[in-house]
Design an enzyme around this catalytic site. Structure first.
Site, short mmCIF file in Angstrom:
data_model
loop_
_atom_site.label_atom_id
_atom_site.label_comp_id
_atom_site.label_asym_id
_atom_site.label_seq_id
_atom_site.Cartn_x
_atom_site.Cartn_y
_atom_site.Cartn_z
N ASP A 99 -49.41 -6.64 7.67
CA ASP A 99 -50.33 -7.68 8.09
C ASP A 99 -51.55 -6.99 8.72
O ASP A 99 -51.50 -5.79 9.03
CB ASP A 99 -49.60 -8.56 9.11
CG ASP A 99 -50.53 -9.53 9.80
OD1 ASP A 99 -51.22 -10.27 9.10
OD2 ASP A 99 -50.56 -9.54 11.05
N ASP A 139 -54.45 -8.76 11.15
CA ASP A 139 -54.82 -9.19 12.51
C ASP A 139 -53.64 -9.10 13.47
O ASP A 139 -52.57 -9.66 13.21
CB ASP A 139 -55.32 -10.64 12.49
CG ASP A 139 -56.67 -10.77 11.80
OD1 ASP A 139 -57.57 -9.98 12.11
OD2 ASP A 139 -56.81 -11.66 10.94
P1 TMP Z 1 -53.35 -12.16 9.67
O1 TMP Z 1 -52.50 -12.71 8.56
O2 TMP Z 1 -54.17 -10.95 9.20
O3 TMP Z 1 -52.61 -11.87 10.92
O4 TMP Z 1 -54.48 -13.29 10.03
C1 TMP Z 1 -54.15 -14.53 10.56
C2 TMP Z 1 -54.67 -14.72 11.96
O5 TMP Z 1 -55.96 -15.33 11.95
C3 TMP Z 1 -53.77 -15.68 12.71
O6 TMP Z 1 -53.16 -15.01 13.81
C4 TMP Z 1 -54.71 -16.76 13.22
C5 TMP Z 1 -56.07 -16.18 13.08
N1 TMP Z 1 -57.14 -17.18 12.90
C6 TMP Z 1 -58.20 -17.20 13.80
O7 TMP Z 1 -58.23 -16.39 14.73
N2 TMP Z 1 -59.22 -18.11 13.65
C7 TMP Z 1 -59.23 -19.02 12.63
O8 TMP Z 1 -60.16 -19.82 12.52
C8 TMP Z 1 -58.12 -19.00 11.70
C9 TMP Z 1 -58.09 -19.98 10.58
C10 TMP Z 1 -57.11 -18.06 11.88
MG MG Z 2 -51.28 -11.18 12.25
#
Ligand code: TMP
Ligand code: MG
Length: 297
Positions: free
Chosen positions: A49, A51
């Site tokens: 993953d 974030d």
């Molecule tokens: P990931 O799959 O790379 O972890 O990304 C998903 C992350 O993005 C999740 O933890 C929520 C975040 N997110 C935001 O911070 N702001 C937003 O507007 C959206 C839709 C998701």
């Molecule tokens: Mg994540």
């Protein structure tokens, strides 16, 4: 060095230095790792993953941005839109990490969050040419140890799939600017679609949100088909939805799952211990994945 120690014991001594490391079943971890080591690094692939897994959750007591946050906080977005995106975050993030709700209950709400956020972004007429600056000006931070992680996997030609519900264009820019976007890296994420003049008009393809990584994986059978001899998987994630990232892997023999538990620790600890082989609690480095990679190569 104690000559009596096996390579595995040395490895374990190394990772157990990390005080924030938790395992429900140490013997099982040992079994998986020994089997993976025996099969050799030519059978290994890494799926991660982005974030809050490859990037830090906190730095100097401050929350670090996700891909979406990088855009939100940039000057590519109006202040009115910033406010609306923040309201969405305040509403939906607590739902994302709420351990009292089931995935079935959360799923429609997560779709709602992503859909609304992407609509707001598309209305901002964001320019492709401005993305590099947004990333450059941001406080995005890969976890310490990222250099070894990316470089070593590339040196050993081990494929790294970054599977993200964030924004592909942004995350690519983060790893490009940190000079770790090597040829072994493949990204599955939400990509922006720009018109002829380089203005964001939509997002491409099927939406990937936090709980549909299984469907995302199954849309990319070509990638997993290419890697079908790589039957051993190291998976890194920070959400329970990330456990589905390997659902497209063909003929899987072993999988070692490492989970970062960044937030709502007490409420979620048991479910993380039940589903991830190794859980890193409020731990900000890639030291443990790196030790695993070192052990397996
Ligand atoms: P990931 O799959 O790379 O972890 O990304 C998903 C992350 O993005 C999740 O933890 C929520 C975040 N997110 C935001 O911070 N702001 C937003 O507007 C959206 C839709 C998701
Ligand atoms: Mg994540």
């Amino acid at each position: 060095e104690n000559p009596q120690l096996t390579p595995f014991e040395i490895f374990f001594k190394e990772i157990e230095k990390f005080s924030k490391l938790h395992m429900k079943d140490r013997d099982r971890v040992q079994e998986i790792l020994q089997s993976m080591q025996k099969a050799g690094s030519k059978t290994l692939q890494v799926i991660s993953d982005f974030d809050m897994t490859l990037t830090r959750f906190e730095y100097n007591g401050k929350r670090c941005p996700t891909c979406h946050n990088i855009l939100e906080r940039s000057d590519a977005i109006s202040s009115d839109c910033k406010k609306k995106l923040q309201e969405l975050l305040d509403k939906y993030y607590p739902i994302e990490i709420d351990s009292t709700l089931s995935v079935e209950e959360k799923l429609p709400l997560m779709v709602e969050w992503w859909t609304k956020a992407h609509e707001l972004l598309v209305n901002q007429k964001i320019k492709k040419a401005g993305l590099a600056k947004a990333v450059k000006d941001s406080e995005a931070k890969l976890r310490d140890g990222y250099q070894y992680f990316f470089d070593h996997l590339n040196e050993h030609s081990i494929p790294l799939l970054i599977f993200s519900a964030g924004i592909g264009d942004i995350l690519e820019e983060v790893i490009r600017q940190t000079e770790v976007f090597h040829p072994n890296v493949k990204v599955i994420s939400n990509y922006m679609d720009f018109d002829e003049s380089g203005v964001l008009k939509a997002f491409k393809g099927e939406l990937i949100h936090i709980y549909n990584k299984k469907e995302g994986a199954l849309l990319n059978t070509g990638h997993f088909q290419e890697l079908r001899t790589r039957t051993n998987v190291l998976l890194l994630g920070d959400s329970l939805g990330d456990l589905n990232m390997a659902d497209g892997v063909q003929d899987m023999e072993n999988i070692l799952k490492i989970g970062f538990l960044n937030d709502k620790v007490e409420e979620r600890k048991q479910s993380y211990l039940d589903s991830y082989d190794i859980v890193l609690i409020k731990h900000e480095t890639l030291g443990v994945p790196n030790a695993v990679i070192r052990f397996l190569t």
